[in-house]
Design a protein around this motif. Structure first.
Motif, PDB file in Angstrom:
ATOM      1  N   ARG A 136      40.276  41.864  48.550  1.00 29.26           N
ATOM      2  CA  ARG A 136      38.913  42.106  49.045  1.00 29.26           C
ATOM      3  C   ARG A 136      37.937  41.924  47.899  1.00 29.26           C
ATOM      4  NH1 ARG A 136      40.982  46.795  52.327  1.00 29.26           N
ATOM      5  NH2 ARG A 136      41.264  45.876  54.380  1.00 29.26           N
ATOM      6  N   SER A 137      36.808  41.282  48.172  1.00 29.26           N
ATOM      7  CA  SER A 137      35.785  41.077  47.149  1.00 29.26           C
ATOM      8  C   SER A 137      35.268  42.422  46.655  1.00 29.26           C
ATOM      9  CB  SER A 137      34.644  40.230  47.699  1.00 29.26           C
ATOM     10  OG  SER A 137      35.114  38.918  47.952  1.00 29.26           O
ATOM     11  N   THR A 138      34.934  42.481  45.357  1.00 29.33           N
ATOM     12  CA  THR A 138      34.541  43.734  44.725  1.00 29.33           C
ATOM     13  C   THR A 138      33.318  43.523  43.843  1.00 29.33           C
ATOM     14  OG1 THR A 138      36.849  44.435  44.670  1.00 29.33           O
ATOM     15  CG2 THR A 138      35.357  45.593  43.213  1.00 29.33           C
ATOM     16  N   ASP A 139      32.372  44.467  43.906  1.00 27.40           N
ATOM     17  CA  ASP A 139      31.214  44.485  43.008  1.00 27.40           C
ATOM     18  C   ASP A 139      31.339  45.715  42.120  1.00 27.40           C
ATOM     19  OD1 ASP A 139      30.437  42.475  44.699  1.00 27.40           O
ATOM     20  OD2 ASP A 139      28.504  43.333  45.216  1.00 27.40           O
ATOM     21  N   VAL A 140      31.226  45.513  40.800  1.00 26.38           N
ATOM     22  CA  VAL A 140      31.274  46.631  39.854  1.00 26.38           C
ATOM     23  C   VAL A 140      30.193  46.422  38.796  1.00 26.38           C
ATOM     24  CG1 VAL A 140      33.733  47.144  40.163  1.00 26.38           C
ATOM     25  CG2 VAL A 140      33.031  45.486  38.440  1.00 26.38           C
ATOM     26  N   ALA A 197      37.715  46.982  37.749  1.00 24.55           N
ATOM     27  CA  ALA A 197      37.786  46.349  39.070  1.00 24.55           C
ATOM     28  C   ALA A 197      39.260  46.246  39.457  1.00 24.55           C
ATOM     29  CB  ALA A 197      37.156  44.958  39.027  1.00 24.55           C
ATOM     30  N   PHE A 248      42.144  44.987  42.382  1.00 21.01           N
ATOM     31  CA  PHE A 248      42.453  44.131  43.520  1.00 21.01           C
ATOM     32  C   PHE A 248      43.890  44.410  43.939  1.00 21.01           C
ATOM     33  CE2 PHE A 248      39.084  42.081  41.226  1.00 21.01           C
ATOM     34  CZ  PHE A 248      38.261  41.583  42.222  1.00 21.01           C
ATOM     35  N   LEU A 298      34.815  38.549  42.420  1.00 22.51           N
ATOM     36  CA  LEU A 298      34.492  39.677  41.560  1.00 22.51           C
ATOM     37  C   LEU A 298      33.075  39.437  41.054  1.00 22.51           C
ATOM     38  CD1 LEU A 298      34.939  42.167  39.787  1.00 22.51           C
ATOM     39  CD2 LEU A 298      36.016  40.672  38.096  1.00 22.51           C
TER      40      LEU A 298
END
Length: 102
Positions: free
Chosen positions: A18-22, A28, A30, A95
């Motif tokens: 799933r795409s992640t914003d940090v 981060a 996955f 990411l």
């Protein structure tokens, strides 16, 4: 004598990345779940560069099914596409590392 042969189960991705914003400096994570357990030749990539287990990049697996990548202390230049590959199976996600507004 009766021998029962069972064809080897084809591996499938049960749950993909799933795409992640940090934010800069955070971690981060996955996760990709495979079935059946024990799939070999697993590799993680960031923008086409293979990733290896070290202090910044943690690669682990649980029960031979759940494969996890954690990127620690990320920087803006870490933004990109994370790819998980197990044999012919591929899962990718974005990411995005955001800077901190002053």
């Amino acid at each position: 004598l009766l021998l029962l042969c069972r064809a080897e189960e084809a591996a499938v991705i049960v749950s993909g990345l799933r795409s992640t914003d940090v934010f800069v400096g955070e971690s981060a994570t996955f996760t990709c779940e495979l079935s059946p357990p024990g799939v070999r030749n697993v590799q993680w990539w960031l923008d086409g560069t293979p990733l290896h287990n070290n202090l910044v990049t943690e690669i682990s697996q649980q029960d031979g099914r759940i494969h996890t990548l954690t990127l620690n202390d990320v920087a803006c230049h870490d933004s990109g596409t994370v790819t998980f590959r197990a044999g012919s199976l591929i899962s990718s996600a974005k990411l995005l590392v955001k800077g901190i507004a002053l």
